[in-house]
Design a protein around this motif. Structure first.
Motif, mmCIF file in Angstrom:
data_model
loop_
_atom_site.group_PDB
_atom_site.id
_atom_site.type_symbol
_atom_site.label_atom_id
_atom_site.label_comp_id
_atom_site.label_asym_id
_atom_site.label_seq_id
_atom_site.Cartn_x
_atom_site.Cartn_y
_atom_site.Cartn_z
ATOM 1 N N LEU A 123 43.261 47.830 38.048
ATOM 2 C CA LEU A 123 42.634 46.301 38.214
ATOM 3 C C LEU A 123 42.898 45.603 36.957
ATOM 4 O O LEU A 123 41.322 45.843 36.124
ATOM 5 N N GLY A 124 43.690 45.170 36.050
ATOM 6 C CA GLY A 124 43.871 45.008 35.412
ATOM 7 C C GLY A 124 42.946 43.966 34.216
ATOM 8 O O GLY A 124 42.103 43.003 35.158
ATOM 9 N N ASN A 125 43.342 43.009 33.679
ATOM 10 C CA ASN A 125 42.694 41.602 32.803
ATOM 11 C C ASN A 125 42.800 40.212 33.974
ATOM 12 O O ASN A 125 41.690 39.928 33.294
ATOM 13 N N THR A 126 43.706 39.935 33.980
ATOM 14 C CA THR A 126 44.388 39.211 35.369
ATOM 15 C C THR A 126 44.734 39.816 36.146
ATOM 16 O O THR A 126 45.492 40.123 36.348
ATOM 17 N N CYS A 127 44.501 39.305 37.232
ATOM 18 C CA CYS A 127 44.840 39.549 38.498
ATOM 19 C C CYS A 127 44.869 38.577 39.535
ATOM 20 O O CYS A 127 43.744 37.954 39.756
ATOM 21 N N VAL A 171 50.095 58.488 47.567
ATOM 22 C CA VAL A 171 48.626 58.258 48.173
ATOM 23 C C VAL A 171 48.157 56.658 47.731
ATOM 24 O O VAL A 171 48.455 56.508 46.618
ATOM 25 N N GLN A 172 48.376 56.141 48.658
ATOM 26 C CA GLN A 172 48.236 54.450 49.032
ATOM 27 C C GLN A 172 46.641 54.818 48.561
ATOM 28 O O GLN A 172 45.470 54.919 49.463
ATOM 29 N N VAL A 173 46.428 53.185 47.266
ATOM 30 C CA VAL A 173 45.062 53.379 47.631
ATOM 31 C C VAL A 173 45.086 51.534 48.168
ATOM 32 O O VAL A 173 45.563 50.867 47.365
ATOM 33 N N MET A 182 49.310 50.830 41.738
ATOM 34 C CA MET A 182 49.408 52.212 40.778
ATOM 35 C C MET A 182 50.097 52.179 39.298
ATOM 36 O O MET A 182 49.711 52.737 38.482
ATOM 37 N N THR A 183 50.871 51.231 39.242
ATOM 38 C CA THR A 183 51.970 51.191 38.416
ATOM 39 C C THR A 183 52.313 49.755 37.974
ATOM 40 O O THR A 183 52.922 49.099 38.336
ATOM 41 N N ALA A 184 51.565 48.635 37.890
ATOM 42 C CA ALA A 184 51.127 47.537 37.612
ATOM 43 C C ALA A 184 52.158 46.288 36.542
ATOM 44 O O ALA A 184 53.057 47.616 35.835
ATOM 45 N N SER A 185 53.058 46.316 37.000
ATOM 46 C CA SER A 185 53.769 45.061 36.117
ATOM 47 C C SER A 185 55.472 46.295 36.058
ATOM 48 O O SER A 185 56.073 46.140 35.382
ATOM 49 N N ASN A 190 58.053 45.613 38.257
ATOM 50 C CA ASN A 190 58.969 45.135 38.815
ATOM 51 C C ASN A 190 58.685 43.745 39.075
ATOM 52 O O ASN A 190 57.492 43.023 39.189
ATOM 53 N N ALA A 191 59.431 42.825 38.045
ATOM 54 C CA ALA A 191 58.400 41.468 37.880
ATOM 55 C C ALA A 191 58.904 40.592 38.705
ATOM 56 O O ALA A 191 58.527 39.365 39.804
ATOM 57 N N THR A 192 59.656 41.239 40.054
ATOM 58 C CA THR A 192 59.759 40.279 41.148
ATOM 59 C C THR A 192 58.314 41.244 43.037
ATOM 60 O O THR A 192 57.908 41.972 42.191
ATOM 61 N N ILE A 193 57.545 39.880 42.816
ATOM 62 C CA ILE A 193 56.110 40.245 42.970
ATOM 63 C C ILE A 193 56.264 41.671 44.371
ATOM 64 O O ILE A 193 55.792 41.921 44.413
ATOM 65 N N ALA A 194 57.428 40.850 45.421
ATOM 66 C CA ALA A 194 57.305 41.649 46.509
ATOM 67 C C ALA A 194 57.620 43.207 46.205
ATOM 68 O O ALA A 194 57.920 44.562 47.233
ATOM 69 N N TYR A 195 58.370 43.397 45.659
ATOM 70 C CA TYR A 195 58.814 44.946 45.019
ATOM 71 C C TYR A 195 58.372 45.632 44.294
ATOM 72 O O TYR A 195 57.899 46.810 43.997
ATOM 73 N N ASP A 196 57.836 44.585 43.829
ATOM 74 C CA ASP A 196 56.574 45.710 42.324
ATOM 75 C C ASP A 196 55.770 46.355 43.358
ATOM 76 O O ASP A 196 55.650 47.306 42.636
ATOM 77 N N ILE A 197 54.992 46.020 44.691
ATOM 78 C CA ILE A 197 53.928 46.660 44.655
ATOM 79 C C ILE A 197 54.147 47.445 45.350
ATOM 80 O O ILE A 197 54.168 49.034 45.557
ATOM 81 N N TRP A 198 55.478 48.000 45.998
ATOM 82 C CA TRP A 198 56.526 49.290 46.141
ATOM 83 C C TRP A 198 56.630 50.658 46.102
ATOM 84 O O TRP A 198 56.363 51.614 46.499
ATOM 85 N N ASP A 199 56.289 50.773 44.771
ATOM 86 C CA ASP A 199 55.797 51.507 43.718
ATOM 87 C C ASP A 199 54.493 51.681 43.642
ATOM 88 O O ASP A 199 53.793 52.608 42.946
ATOM 89 N N GLY A 200 53.620 51.490 44.621
ATOM 90 C CA GLY A 200 52.210 51.222 44.652
ATOM 91 C C GLY A 200 50.813 51.872 44.784
ATOM 92 O O GLY A 200 50.194 52.579 44.136
ATOM 93 N N ALA A 201 51.738 53.172 44.913
ATOM 94 C CA ALA A 201 51.303 54.706 45.988
ATOM 95 C C ALA A 201 50.975 55.047 44.502
ATOM 96 O O ALA A 201 51.576 55.679 43.357
ATOM 97 N N LEU A 202 49.526 55.887 44.281
ATOM 98 C CA LEU A 202 49.228 56.939 43.160
ATOM 99 C C LEU A 202 50.200 58.574 43.342
ATOM 100 O O LEU A 202 49.751 59.657 44.554
ATOM 101 N N GLY A 203 51.327 58.711 42.904
ATOM 102 C CA GLY A 203 52.124 59.899 42.480
ATOM 103 C C GLY A 203 51.011 61.045 42.715
ATOM 104 O O GLY A 203 50.143 60.950 41.685
#
Length: 481
Positions: A181-185, A286-288, A306-309, A311-324
């Protein structure tokens, strides 16, 4: 990688869709009676897909998806009719034309259309119609899905459009710069990779709760977290009696009162979630998500990264978005944090810390004390009394404005220094009560009273009294002998 290339192509297709939830949601449990009508146009050849293949697609794969995703609470049943060449061209088509002409042809072929509540129309690419897929409500209240082009003849596409008929919005992602939930979303459509309403796989827990597939009678539960502790969530895809997700309070909109929650779920690459295998850490952490039920019952869910930015490609960036495992997420504004303690093939263990709930407001009668002169006064004298008020409400209550009143004998006067005292729980204050007795009052003890009330009702009704003593007119005189 072939899987990534395939996913990107499908994602590109999804981004081209124009779809919105139906004004009246379809039934989401039990048998969904569905008819599939295959139509062709006057200026194109029928697709090579056979009616048997498409019947198996809808009543096999799509129905199986809903059976699994609903934990065996809903499925599709029905029949497929067509191909029918209707008197419409690919450049002039509209959904209403396709439906009316397709229905006419299906009825002529023996279909009893009145027995169906959901209509699925499949047709080759028509430039005159909305690209991809969409749906609406027909003139008789039937739920209609339209799939434009053979590229959309897939379990995912048809399940997605039926999801809209069930009342679901798209499942989006939140793309932030420095944190979840960063500064710019930016809210990005269709970027919830692990949800058929945005990508592939089961609907997320917020969506399933709305559908009555979680947290409802006969459905697996969601644990609503109200106290800090260690919680277990089962793997998401299979039926069971354990919690399939955690629901943690995040915020309340001060203007609308709408609540936003965190939803935590643990996916495994099995069943219709098998497509998630190898997509970053989506099946190892765990997906949040956040979920908000807005006005009119429309829901918005956002997959958080959970690991924002990373990957520079938006579609790939969310792929590691789970909380490990071993990682912690904190939301200082909400007073919430959670840590993934462990995860295996059966589920995940999460430690959650939440802010202590505010103390409940327990009202109590205020304490009143009225004090005044202790010796007798001559009739017509002025006496000063002190009225003390103590607010004995519990600490969870807000300050109260106590209204004050006084009572004096008939013909006397009594004036309060203040007619209201505003007190927080546990505090006290006082005011004066000035009383002038009647000059004709006889020697006696008279009662002076005071009382309180407030908007809280009878619980704040209290009273106190004191004595005004009038001396005998002969009091203090010497007796003549």
């Amino acid at each position: 990688m072939a899987l990534r290339a395939t996913f990107c192509c499908i994602l590109a297709l999804l981004l081209s869709l124009v779809a919105a939830p139906s004004a009246r949601a379809a039934t989401t449990t039990g048998e969904i009676k569905t008819v599939v009508i295959l139509v062709n146009f006057t200026d194109t050849a029928a697709p090579s897909n056979t009616p048997a293949e498409l019947n198996q697609l809808v009543f096999g794969k799509v129905s199986d998806f809903y059976w699994e995703a609903s934990y065996q609470k809903t499925f599709l049943s029905g029949a497929t009719f067509g191909w029918f060449t209707i008197p419409v061209s690919t450049t002039q088509c509209t959904w209403s034309q396709i439906a009316s002409e397709g229905n006419r042809a299906a009825a002529a072929a023996g279909a009893n259309l009145s027995s169906y509540t959901t209509f699925v129309y499949l047709f080759p690419t028509a430039s005159g119609c909305i690209n991809g897929g969409g749906g609406d409500i027909g003139p008789n209240g039937e739920h209609r899905v339209f799939i434009n082009g053979v590229a959309g003849f897939t379990e995912q596409m048809i399940s997605h459009e039926l999801g809209h008929q069930f009342g679901l919005q798209h499942s989006d992602g939140l793309d932030c710069d420095v944190s979840a939930l960063g500064n710019t979303c930016v809210q990005r459509g269709y970027t919830d990779t692990a949800d058929t309403m945005g990508g592939h796989g089961h609907f997320n827990a917020f969506q399933k709760e709305r559908l009555g597939w979680l947290n409802a009678a006969g459905a697996p539960p969601i644990t609503t977290v109200t106290a800090s502790g260690r919680y277990t969530i089962e793997r998401y895809e299979t039926p069971g009696t354990g919690a399939k997700a955690l629901k943690i309070p995040k915020s309340v909109d001060p203007a609308s009162g709408q609540k936003t929650w965190y939803y935590l779920e643990y996916r495994q690459p099995i069943g219709f979630d098998a497509v998630l295998a190898g997509l970053g850490n989506l099946t190892t952490g765990v997906q949040v998500r956040t979920g908000t039920l807005t006005a009119g019952g429309i829901g918005t869910s956002l997959l958080l990264d959970m690991t924002a930015s990373s990957n520079a490609t938006i579609a790939y960036d969310i792929w590691d978005g789970a909380l490990g495992v071993g990682r912690t997420y904190s939301d200082a504004a909400a007073g919430v944090s959670f840590t993934v303690v462990s995860a295996d093939a059966n589920g995940a263990v999460v430690d959650v810390t939440v802010a202590a709930p505010p103390a409940a407001c327990v009202r109590a009668a205020p304490a009143l004390v009225l004090t005044g002169p202790t010796s007798a006064l001559a009739a017509g004298s002025t006496a000063s009394y002190t009225l003390s008020v103590s607010n004995r409400d519990g600490s969870g209550c807000t300050a109260t404005a106590f209204a004050l009143a006084r009572s004096v004998p008939t013909g006397w006067s009594g004036v309060l220094g203040a007619t209201n005292l505003t007190l927080s729980p546990g505090t006290s204050s006082s005011t004066t009560l000035t009383v002038v007795s009647s000059s004709t009052a006889g020697a006696a003890n008279y009662t002076i009273g005071a009382g309180t009330s407030s908007a809280a009702g009878a619980v704040h009704t209290a009273s106190a009294s004191a004595t005004y003593a009038i001396a005998s007119k002969t009091s203090g005189r010497k007796t003549r002998r």
